[in-house]
Design an enzyme around this catalytic site. Structure first.
Site, mmCIF file in Angstrom:
data_model
loop_
_atom_site.group_PDB
_atom_site.id
_atom_site.type_symbol
_atom_site.label_atom_id
_atom_site.label_comp_id
_atom_site.label_asym_id
_atom_site.label_seq_id
_atom_site.Cartn_x
_atom_site.Cartn_y
_atom_site.Cartn_z
ATOM 1 N N LYS A 54 -11.547 -5.203 -5.467
ATOM 2 C CA LYS A 54 -12.095 -3.894 -5.834
ATOM 3 C C LYS A 54 -11.126 -3.101 -6.694
ATOM 4 C CE LYS A 54 -14.324 -3.689 -1.724
ATOM 5 N NZ LYS A 54 -14.278 -3.321 -0.315
ATOM 6 N N LYS A 87 -6.831 -12.653 -8.324
ATOM 7 C CA LYS A 87 -8.048 -12.738 -7.525
ATOM 8 C C LYS A 87 -8.994 -11.568 -7.765
ATOM 9 C CE LYS A 87 -7.230 -10.315 -3.264
ATOM 10 N NZ LYS A 87 -7.442 -10.301 -1.839
ATOM 11 N N LYS A 90 0.832 -1.205 0.000
ATOM 12 C CA LYS A 90 0.000 0.000 0.000
ATOM 13 C C LYS A 90 0.866 1.254 0.000
ATOM 14 C CE LYS A 90 -4.231 -1.945 1.780
ATOM 15 N NZ LYS A 90 -4.853 -2.473 2.988
#
Ligand code: TRP
Length: 358
Positions: free
Chosen positions: A225, A222, A119
């Site tokens: 969002k 996978k 992140k």
């Protein structure tokens, strides 16, 4: 009351960052629903709104996101009569214990956490995939781009969610495994440092089946969002069918009994989750003898996904306007969650020497 004490505590949560997709459904929600059918467990399911602040704080979206996840929890079958449903920020004890536990957490171990590095890289626009990005993170901060301390301490907050309820079982996806490992380490460290047995060590929980990996529709990894490859629980029939019919495929098998390519393997994985074993078998055979038509497979997959999501979507529509109901569920949930949390917090304060003079 006595009986209740002996139940194993189960806790899990989802970050309030948007609507839930079928990856969340198969990976988390459907497990939550199953756990509440077993009398052995006392279940707590919450919406992690404070965790949502670690990436992109957005006041306008946050409240709506919390609301939609609570609605989706209820619509998917989490029953407030059986489980405690609450919002993380409704339990202020969590924030206090988060501060206290941080005194026992090293910034080095936090910086080495995989999710933090990921992140942080994204936030700072660092493209190198070197594992030693700690100095780059420190060096790349500017007024416009910054990794906040909340993101660094994400694992502390998650550990506190779990430890403050003394939860032993935490049903989460594989991607949360490292966070759980840190939680166990923090619990052990705290217990050892103060010579107490305050926090039990929590473990991931599955029903013994294969770990579910829910792939996206874009032929790659996978469903997520940020990957933009999701089927949402609120997608209407038309949208859902369109998404499935557009899923990436390949030229088709040219030799009998060949290994499916990634995009096709993904479609089979989705089918295994949504369709009957007979259906899966039928298409696997067709693939093996090269008679498969991807259009037929997609049509069937869309059909089965619609059958699964349509009732949930109907309940979402029925519940989402019912402010009184949502409010009642969350008030009761907060009360129960706070009761347990307050007990643990006061034990932790006592152990750490924070005692009142009056
Ligand atoms: N980190 C989890 C996720 O991204 C959400 C979460 C926060 C959580 N606190 C938790 C999950 C406590 C289980 C237990 O999905």
């Amino acid at each position: 009351m006595e009986e209740k004490k002996e139940k194993e505590i189960v806790l899990s949560g989802i970050r309030a960052t948007g609507n839930l997709h079928i990856g969340n459904y198969f990976g988390a929600l459907s497990k939550f629903v199953r756990m509440q059918q077993d009398d052995k467990y006392e279940n707590l399911f919450f919406v992690a709104d404070l965790h949502a602040l670690t990436t992109a704080p957005d006041p306008a979206a946050l409240h709506a996101n919390v609301r939609s996840i609570v609605t989706e929890y209820l619509a998917a079958g989490i029953d407030p009569e059986k489980s405690t449903i609450f919002v993380q920020s409704d339990v202020p004890e969590v924030s206090e214990l988060y501060l206290l536990l941080n005194m026992h957490v090293g910034i080095g171990e936090l910086m080495r956490t995989a999710s933090f590095k990921d992140k942080a890289r994204k936030a700072l626009g660092i493209h190198s995939d070197s594992d030693n990005i700690e100095s780059e993170i420190i060096g790349n901060e500017s007024t416009s781009k910054r990794v906040n301390a909340g993101l660094l301490t994400y694992p502390t907050l998650m550990a506190v969610d779990i430890l403050i309820q003394k939860a032993q079982k935490v049903p989460v996806g594989k991607d949360q495994e490292q966070h759980l490992e840190l939680t166990r380490r923090f619990a052990r460290r705290f217990n050892n440092f103060y010579g107490v047995e305050l926090f039990p060590e929590p473990y991931n929980f599955d029903f013994g089946g294969k770990p579910v990996k829910v792939p996206g529709l874009d032929g790659s990894g996978k469903m997520g969002k940020s990957e933009g490859n999701c089927i949402y629980l609120i997608d209407d029939e038309k949208t859902l069918r369109k998404k499935v019919m557009r899923a990436v495929t390949d030229q088709g098998p040219t030799e009998p009994n060949s290994e499916p390519t990634q995009p096709i393997a993904n479609l089979f994985s989705l089918m295994e989750l949504a369709s009957t074993p007979d259906t899966v078998e039928h298409f696997r055979k067709a693939y093996a003898d090269c008679s498969i038509r991807y259009g037929d497979l997609k049509k069937q997959l869309a059909e089965d996904l619609v059958a699964l999501t349509a009732p949930i979507r109907e309940r979402i529509q029925a519940i989402s306007g019912d402010d009184a109901y949502i409010g009642r569920v969350l008030r009761e949930g907060a009360e129960k969650a706070r009761e347990r949390a307050a007990r643990t917090l006061s034990e932790a304060r006592e152990v750490m020497g924070i005692r009142k003079f009056y």
